[in-house]
Design an enzyme around this catalytic site. Structure first.
Site: not given
Ligand code: NDP
Length: 480
Positions: A173, A226, A230, A282
């Site tokens: 997803k 993410g 989350t 990130c």
């Molecule tokens: P989120 O945690 O909001 O979302 C990440 C993904 O998880 C999206 O596809 C989201 O869907 C999905 N999601 C949200 N809630 C749930 C749930 N309850 N169950 C399952 N899936 C869920 O993060 P962002 O998309 O806002 O991304 C930014 C974040 O990602 C920042 O904190 C960043 O630092 C981190 N990141 C970390 C990286 C790493 O390698 N450590 C690399 C890149 C980013 P939806 O979009 O529909 O909410």
């Protein structure tokens, strides 16, 4: 208006309840396509398809599996320009960044793991005159991969490539904010001849379809990138189900600048590490720590360069800085700038929304922002803003620099600028982060471990380890 479709059992299909969400173009602030609002019914269909495909995929001769994944890598490369444009439109990032970084790295992810599978080997251990052990690393079965919006195709492929290469079937997803490149990838997977059901891509909301993937009892491993909140929710959900979980989460990375650094080299890289992708990586260095003796020199040169940065249409090749991903995210970033002011921060440049003209007038643009005068423990310096906002802090010596860098709950990455080799080693070993760059930023060797410590995540590695995550080791002990 274009409709994005789910990819299930090798077909592009409507979501089960034919419900769609608006998909916005951040550069123009308008809806430009519709994305499926999938739910647990779609997850169930994808799971059946994946389960059915698993036996043939895991038993396929490695050369054949590798050739299919290599073809998918080729397809990404052949369609680089179209994918980059789609990503710029979906995400608001400059098309040049997508063309130079995101799409080539997505292709590399696929190729790296496709070829790694060919060199996959199992260990054996001999107990003298007693027994031989061999470790059979079996694919897990059906696994879930959930990725964020900031580097949509790059992070999506970083998850699915090792899972597929290790012989699993995947339900993936992407973020519903940036679904387009994953949709294009599903078309490329069909063209590349990926067998039906091996990869299934579901679009929709995290708390709805994402949650259904996480909770599905037949999906035995979750690889998630993410936000930390989350990630914590997912970890607590899957723990009682005994699923394997890998979490790549947020960061609040320090950029340590020592007085002996090559000033010009450091300055140009610091601009990039602060504001690439509008600060929505990130790994961006959002806390800039500068040795006191060069603080004023750095501040003057840095702020002059930041103030001169031009924002522009993400779809135009000369644009270096585009839009934030959504209106809600822009408001969150602007809220943090207000918080910084209320905490006593001085805004040295930026600090506001940029009102663009013409068809960009409704886009989500924020001026690159530099703030000084804040202590290390305030919320602005502790929480992830994930936008074009950096703070400046001073330090007097190495110990203080290390202490400042290690402040806070995150531990994803850090950057050190120094011309002293011993200092680089000394400081790096004291930093509590998963990644340290010395005199560079964002260089990535896919063989190296990737991921953070502390609240930045757990369970993620590079190279072989990334594939191993998607396996269940079984030891076979044979009596001699
Ligand atoms: P989120 O945690 O909001 O979302 C990440 C993904 O998880 C999206 O596809 C989201 O869907 C999905 N999601 C949200 N809630 C749930 C749930 N309850 N169950 C399952 N899936 C869920 O993060 P962002 O998309 O806002 O991304 C930014 C974040 O990602 C920042 O904190 C960043 O630092 C981190 N990141 C970390 C990286 C790493 O390698 N450590 C690399 C890149 C980013 P939806 O979009 O529909 O909410």
């Amino acid at each position: 208006m274009e409709k994005i479709l789910n990819y299930i059992a090798g077909n592009l299909v409507e979501p089960s309840h034919s419900a769609y969400l608006d998909n916005y173009e951040p550069g123009r602030g308008k809806v430009y396509s519709w994305v499926p609002d999938s739910d647990e019914h779609d997850v169930e269909m994808a799971f059946s398809a994946a389960k059915k495909a698993f036996s043939a995929w895991k038993n396929m001769p490695l050369e054949q599996r590798c050739a299919i994944l290599q073809r998918l890598a080729d397809k990404i490369g052949e369609n680089k320009a179209a994918l980059a444009l789609a990503e710029a439109k979906d995400n608001g990032k400059p098309v040049s960044l997508a063309l130079q970084v995101d799409i080539p790295r997505a292709e590399s992810n696929m190729r790296f793991f496709a070829t790694a599978a060919l060199h996959w080997s199992s260990e054996s251990h001999i107990m003298e005159n007693e027994a031989i052990n061999y470790t059979h690393r079996k694919p897990i079965g059906v696994v879930g991969c959930i990725s964020p919006w900031n580097l949509p195709l790059y992070l999506f492929t970083w998850k699915i490539a090792p899972a597929l290469a290790a012989g699993n079937c995947v339900i993936a997803k992407p973020s519903e904010l940036t679904p387009m490149t994953a949709f294009l990838l599903s078309k490329l997977a069909i063209e590349a001849g990926l067998p039906a059901g091996v990869l299934n891509i579901l679009h929709g909301l995290g708390p709805k379809v994402g949650d259904a993937i996480v909770k599905h009892p037949g999906i035995k491993a979750i690889s998630f990138t993410g936000g930390t909140a989350t990630g914590a929710y997912i970890a607590s959900t899957v723990a009682p189900m005994f699923k394997k979980v890998s979490l790549e989460l947020g960061g609040k990375n320090a950029n340590l600048i020592f007085a002996d650094a090559d000033f010009n080299e450091m300055l140009s890289h610091t601009l990039r590490s602060s504001f690439a992708n509008q600060g929505q990586i990130c790994l961006c260095g959002s806390r800039i720590l500068v040795e006191s003796s060069i603080y004023d020199q750095f501040k003057e040169a840095f702020v002059a360069k930041v103030a001169a940065m031009q924002l522009g249409d993400p779809l135009v090749e000369s644009t270096k800085m585009g839009a934030l991903v959504s209106e809600a995210h822009m408001n969150k970033v602007l809220g943090y700038i207000e918080l910084a002011k209320s905490e006593g921060g001085r805004v040295l440049c930026g600090g506001h929304r940029v009102q663009m003209e013409g068809e960009l007038a409704n886009g989500y643009y924020v001026a690159p922002t530099v703030i000084e005068g804040l202590g290390p423990h305030c919320r602005t310096n502790m929480e992830e803003i994930f936008g074009p906002v950096v703070t400046l802090q001073k330090f007097d010596n190495e110990e203080e620099a290390i202490e400042l860098a290690n402040t806070g709950s995150y531990g994803l990455s850090a950057t050190i600028w120094t011309s002293q080799l011993q200092r680089a080693h000394r400081v790096a070993s004291e930093l509590h982060t998963g990644i340290v760059w010395v005199n560079c930023w964002l260089l990535r060797d896919l063989r190296t471990p990737f991921g953070g410590v502390k609240s930045s995540g757990v369970g993620r590695e590079g190279g072989w380890e990334a594939m191993r995550f998607f396996t269940e080791p079984q030891n076979v002990c044979i009596k001699l």
